[in-house]
Design an enzyme around this catalytic site. Structure first.
Site, mmCIF file in Angstrom:
data_model
loop_
_atom_site.group_PDB
_atom_site.id
_atom_site.type_symbol
_atom_site.label_atom_id
_atom_site.label_comp_id
_atom_site.label_asym_id
_atom_site.label_seq_id
_atom_site.Cartn_x
_atom_site.Cartn_y
_atom_site.Cartn_z
ATOM 1 N N LYS A 1 21.042 -35.210 -15.327
ATOM 2 C CA LYS A 1 21.830 -36.990 -15.439
ATOM 3 C C LYS A 1 20.748 -37.925 -15.824
ATOM 4 C CE LYS A 1 20.812 -39.102 -11.894
ATOM 5 N NZ LYS A 1 19.595 -39.982 -11.444
ATOM 6 N N ASP B 1 23.308 -39.010 -5.688
ATOM 7 C CA ASP B 1 24.074 -39.023 -6.957
ATOM 8 C C ASP B 1 25.263 -37.523 -7.302
ATOM 9 O OD1 ASP B 1 22.607 -39.974 -8.270
ATOM 10 O OD2 ASP B 1 20.904 -39.256 -7.667
ATOM 11 N N GLY C 1 14.195 -37.840 -11.109
ATOM 12 C CA GLY C 1 15.330 -39.201 -11.899
ATOM 13 C C GLY C 1 16.782 -38.494 -12.197
ATOM 14 N N LEU C 2 16.450 -37.337 -12.141
ATOM 15 C CA LEU C 2 17.065 -36.506 -12.860
ATOM 16 C C LEU C 2 18.431 -35.815 -12.189
ATOM 17 C CD1 LEU C 2 14.884 -34.641 -15.744
ATOM 18 C CD2 LEU C 2 16.154 -36.546 -16.063
ATOM 19 N N GLY D 1 17.913 -33.237 -9.917
ATOM 20 C CA GLY D 1 18.656 -31.908 -10.368
ATOM 21 C C GLY D 1 18.760 -31.147 -8.386
ATOM 22 N N GLY D 2 18.805 -31.350 -8.147
ATOM 23 C CA GLY D 2 19.120 -30.941 -6.289
ATOM 24 C C GLY D 2 20.064 -31.328 -6.415
ATOM 25 N N SER D 3 20.521 -32.803 -6.613
ATOM 26 C CA SER D 3 22.697 -33.231 -6.357
ATOM 27 C C SER D 3 22.986 -32.225 -7.737
ATOM 28 C CB SER D 3 22.348 -34.194 -6.973
ATOM 29 O OG SER D 3 21.566 -35.685 -6.411
ATOM 30 N N PRO E 1 13.512 -30.522 -13.797
ATOM 31 C CA PRO E 1 12.085 -30.732 -13.124
ATOM 32 C C PRO E 1 12.596 -31.863 -11.661
ATOM 33 C CG PRO E 1 12.029 -32.278 -14.668
ATOM 34 C CD PRO E 1 13.415 -31.108 -14.989
ATOM 35 N N VAL E 2 11.742 -31.467 -10.687
ATOM 36 C CA VAL E 2 12.191 -31.646 -9.171
ATOM 37 C C VAL E 2 11.154 -33.081 -8.931
ATOM 38 C CG1 VAL E 2 12.472 -31.453 -6.545
ATOM 39 C CG2 VAL E 2 12.391 -29.513 -8.393
HETATM 40 O O1 C5P Z 1 21.070 -40.182 -1.126
HETATM 41 P P1 C5P Z 1 19.320 -40.100 -1.307
HETATM 42 O O2 C5P Z 1 19.109 -39.014 -0.315
HETATM 43 O O3 C5P Z 1 19.460 -39.378 -2.681
HETATM 44 O O4 C5P Z 1 18.936 -41.524 -0.812
HETATM 45 C C1 C5P Z 1 17.537 -40.792 -0.675
HETATM 46 C C2 C5P Z 1 16.395 -42.468 -0.037
HETATM 47 O O5 C5P Z 1 17.385 -43.751 -1.080
HETATM 48 C C3 C5P Z 1 17.580 -43.274 0.682
HETATM 49 O O6 C5P Z 1 16.774 -42.402 2.421
HETATM 50 C C4 C5P Z 1 17.954 -44.850 0.785
HETATM 51 O O7 C5P Z 1 15.431 -44.947 1.282
HETATM 52 C C5 C5P Z 1 17.606 -45.164 -1.541
HETATM 53 N N1 C5P Z 1 18.804 -45.321 -1.462
HETATM 54 C C6 C5P Z 1 18.880 -45.791 -1.408
HETATM 55 N N2 C5P Z 1 20.447 -46.769 -2.421
HETATM 56 C C7 C5P Z 1 20.617 -45.731 -2.717
HETATM 57 C C8 C5P Z 1 20.693 -44.255 -3.545
HETATM 58 C C9 C5P Z 1 19.615 -44.792 -1.871
HETATM 59 O O8 C5P Z 1 18.129 -47.389 -0.206
HETATM 60 N N3 C5P Z 1 22.136 -46.392 -3.003
#
Ligand code: C5P
Length: 315
Positions: free
Chosen positions: A8, A140, A102-103, A105-107, A98-99
């Protein structure tokens, strides 16, 4: 069973504030793109994961993924738990996204496993419910479970279709960031439009947690950001989409990783209509007018030593 796990980009990403749980409240228009990992699911006794065929920059970043932490495996275990099924699944991931870029990938892989097992095991969980379940795996995941252009809110757990099916845009006013007002074109056909993009990644690895930690949110509420992007997408107007792009995390990411700013300038110099960063970076993307222009810009950037790809949005 084979499932495409679409990456995405965020056409907009607004950070509205910090929540009591430390996460940030977001408002983002998330759009799937044609760059995809291929996820294969096969019946098995245990949940297993094999990662194969890592071609480009994704390959260099892959050793950073601990297999037990892998979001695809967590998604399979979540499906075992909610369905009460004891059987496992053999997951094969062919990584192309790419890991740490910001795309998503894992999600995307996790979303593909949720959707795939829902079908393979005949669970019949409606997509909006599956999306809510996906929120516990990553912010994501819900958007990518739902698919298509999505408005993502809250921590990422509230997702709704971004475009109103059948809506007609008639010469509506588009408020630009610089204060000017222009008229969006009138249009009657309202199947979601395809937009052509070039992705560029300078090779930086952005940790989402790192970027959010360094971000200081003191931005006013800007309702025009969502209004403008929706209108532009609904009208299928790529120049208006380019004008409406916004990512509140970009300045922080560029401060921490200046090479993101360099990649951004390369896309601008190559003639993109508008450029923005996806998610918490490090991938930036530019909007161009068509597939051949996207290929041409991607080739030029690759020759300059950037990871670049021509892609289009997916409905
Ligand atoms: O949920 P995810 O694992 O993608 O988020 C990684 C980190 O990014 C979270 O541990 C948090 O520090 C930060 N984050 C945030 N607010 C969000 C999404 C992510 O602060 N809405």
């Amino acid at each position: 069973m084979k499932v495409a796990a679409y990456a995405k980009v965020n056409f907009t990403l607004e950070v509205l504030g910090v929540r009591p749980d430390g996460y940030h409240d977001l408002r983002s228009v998330v759009v799937p793109i044609s760059l995809a990992d291929e996820v294969t699911l096969a019946p098995a006794d245990e949940v297993t994961l094999e990662v194969v065929g890592c071609g480009d920059r994704g390959a260099t970043a892959l050793p950073d993924i601990g297999v037990d932490d892998n979001l695809a495996m967590r998604a399979a275990r979540l499906m075992q738990r909610v369905s009460g099924r004891k059987e496992g699944v053999a997951i094969t991931l062919e990584k192309r996204i790419p890991v740490g870029g910001g795309l998503g990938g894992g999600s995307a892989d996790a979303a593909a496993v949720l959707n795939g097992l829902n079908e393979m095991w005949g669970l019949g969980i409606p997509k909006p419910e599956l999306a809510i379940l996906g929120a516990e795996i990553g912010s994501d995941v819900p958007a990518l479970v739902l698919g298509g252009p999505v408005l993502m809110e809250g921590r990422g757990e509230r997702v709704t279709e971004c475009l109103v099916p059948g809506a007609v845009v008639h010469g509506a006013e588009l408020k630009r960031k610089d204060g000017h007002v222009s008229n969006a074109p009138s249009t009657k056909h309202q199947a979601p439009s395809t937009f052509h993009l070039v992705l560029a990644n300078p090779g930086a690895f952005c940790s989402t947690a790192e970027i959010f930690k360094a971000f200081a949110p003191h931005l006013p509420n800007r309702p025009e950001i969502l209004y403008n992007i929706r209108l532009a997408m609904q009208a299928g107007d790529d120049a208006a989409v380019a004008l409406a792009l916004q990512n509140d995390l970009e300045a922080t990411a560029v401060r921490l990783h200046p090479e993101i700013g360099v990649a951004r300038r390369r896309l601008e110099e190559a003639g993109c209509l508008g450029v923005s960063m996806s998610g918490s970076g490090a991938t930036v993307f530019g909007i161009v007018r068509g597939a051949s222009e996207a290929e041409c810009v991607a080739r030029k950037l690759s020759e300059d030593g950037l990871w670049a790809a021509a892609v289009e949005t997916v409905r």
